[in-house]
Design an enzyme around this catalytic site. Structure first.
Site, short mmCIF file in Angstrom:
data_model
loop_
_atom_site.label_atom_id
_atom_site.label_comp_id
_atom_site.label_asym_id
_atom_site.label_seq_id
_atom_site.Cartn_x
_atom_site.Cartn_y
_atom_site.Cartn_z
N HIS A 127 -9.42 -8.73 10.24
CA HIS A 127 -8.16 -9.45 10.17
C HIS A 127 -7.87 -10.14 11.51
CE1 HIS A 127 -7.36 -7.84 6.31
NE2 HIS A 127 -7.07 -6.62 6.70
N THR A 187 -3.02 -8.16 4.05
CA THR A 187 -2.17 -7.95 2.88
C THR A 187 -0.78 -8.50 3.13
OG1 THR A 187 -3.43 -5.94 2.36
CG2 THR A 187 -1.31 -6.22 1.28
N ASN A 221 0.79 -1.24 0.00
CA ASN A 221 0.00 0.00 0.00
C ASN A 221 0.82 1.28 0.00
OD1 ASN A 221 -2.51 -1.31 -0.11
ND2 ASN A 221 -2.47 -1.67 2.10
#
Length: 425
Positions: A396, A350, A236
């Site tokens: 998450h 991620t 990101n």
């Protein structure tokens, strides 16, 4: 004697007669005049014989080439097996031999000036350029036997050829390939052929750093160690230069999710020149960086439009960046975590997906910045090192992922760094 002479003369008569017959037959054959129909037939026969001869020669050449190719593959497989055996043994036969030679040489020169034989790192097997001393120090941590076993598993789920495709191949991919199965459209059933009209900028690397954005990196002094890896992976597009002492400044690959892609696109189109300059600087900080969208793109018009916008603006402004896309979302590889961690997370982070992808093209992976807890040694730490976010995304399972990283760290499959780094060489 008379009988023998008569028999010899008979042989000469027969030989002379047969020779004359052959000459006469050939002369008559050459004087034959063929009719038009017979002439065409003769030409066809000649062409047919020539064609058959070419086919036979081609088949002989083809089978000879096959035999050569088979021998070449066999030799390469033997070489690969020997290389893996050396790697798995954890011993450096070449250096050990040179050490023995140096010792014997020095012991045999009693009373003479001693001569030192310097062993250069570049002659390790497999041959590679001299590694950074920081990497030499951490490499003994890794268990190559377990790493190779893990790679065989992860390559069934991740593959840079499918998950990091050069954006310039998007049109060829959508035209010639089945998006979901990653096969050629003109191949069906048992004869299906993998999509081979696309390319990936990713190669194979000896050492990789997978760098998260955790606040554990603040005051860690891990920047030099991170930058010493052959390949640095981030998520990101976080800021690096203001924090380079702790997080490094190199970025060879960054995967962005939907929210970050939209934010980058918005910044590139901002009217404020300062905002545009900042995002230009971040995208240009590591020339040749791969900027990859981690979700499906080929069958989503909106996502395709967003990435195309980023690609075109970067191209117009000569930003040294490579745009890439995936044929399917990284989230489609959840089955891998069931085999590796014993759990099937509904929404892998991620960072977890970056680790899974990295295992397919990197042999030794060190992970930094993956620490989901709010404090360490009584010291409060933020969730991100560059902002004030305190809590991870509720979907998450960061603590479960952390436990899996620690388990793999103890097994030598990866190196999970959660403390300060020793930057001294």
């Amino acid at each position: 004697m008379g009988w023998k002479r008569h028999r010899g003369e008979g042989k000469r008569i027969i030989a002379t007669t047969s020779t004359r017959w052959v000459h006469r037959t050939m002369r008559h054959f050459l004087m034959i005049r063929l009719s038009p129909g017979m002439g065409i037939f003769a030409k066809i026969a000649v062409v047919y014989c020539a064609s058959v001869s070419l086919v036979v020669l081609s088949m002989l050449y083809y089978y000879q080439a096959l035999d050569f190719n088979y021998n070449l593959k066999y030799s390469m497989s033997i070489g690969t097996e020997l290389r893996q055996r050396v790697l798995l043994s954890g011993q450096d036969t070449w250096n050990r031999s040179l050490d023995s030679l140096a010792r014997l040489w020095n012991e045999s020169l009693e009373g003479l000036p001693r001569i030192e034989i310097k062993i250069r790192n570049r002659w390790h097997w497999p041959f590679y350029s001299p590694s950074n001393p920081l990497m030499t120090r951490i490499e003994p941590h890794f268990n190559m036997t377990r790493i190779y076993t893990m790679q065989k598993i992860s390559r069934n789920y991740f593959n840079p050829i499918r998950h990091v495709i050069d954006y310039r191949d998007l049109d060829a991919f959508r035209t010639n390939c089945n998006i979901k199965s990653f096969t050629m459209k003109n191949s069906t059933g048992e004869n299906h052929k993998a999509c081979d009209v696309v390319h990936t900028p990713i190669k194979h690397y000896r050492t990789c750093a997978v760098v998260g954005s955790g606040g554990i990196l603040l005051n860690s002094s891990c920047g030099a160690e991170i930058d010493a890896h052959d390949f640095v992976i981030r998520s990101n597009l976080p800021p690096t230069i203001p924090f380079q002492k702790d997080v490094g400044r190199r970025t060879n690959f960054t995967a962005v999710n939907h929210a970050r892609l939209m934010a980058v696109r918005k910044a590139l189109k901002a009217r404020n020149p300062a905002i545009r300059a900042a995002i230009f600087s971040r995208l240009s900080s590591s020339p040749g960086m791969v900027f990859s969208y981690s979700l499906t793109l080929a069958d989503n018009k909106r996502n395709r439009r967003y990435l195309q916008s980023v690609y075109m603006i970067a191209k117009e402004n000569k930003i040294p960046m490579i745009a890439a896309f995936s044929h399917q979302s990284y989230m489609s590889s959840k089955g891998l975590w069931s085999k590796m961690g014993g759990r099937r997370w509904t929404l892998p982070s991620t960072g977890l997906n970056m680790f899974g992808l990295a295992t397919t093209f990197c042999d030794r992976i060190s992970m930094y910045g993956y620490f989901p807890f709010p404090d360490v040694h009584g010291r409060p730490i933020p969730y991100h090192y560059y902002d004030g976010v305190r809590k991870p995304h509720s979907a998450h399972k960061m603590k479960g992922e952390f436990d899996m990283f620690q388990k793999l760290h103890r097994q030598g499959v990866l190196r999970h760094v959660v403390d300060k780094c020793d930057a001294t060489i």
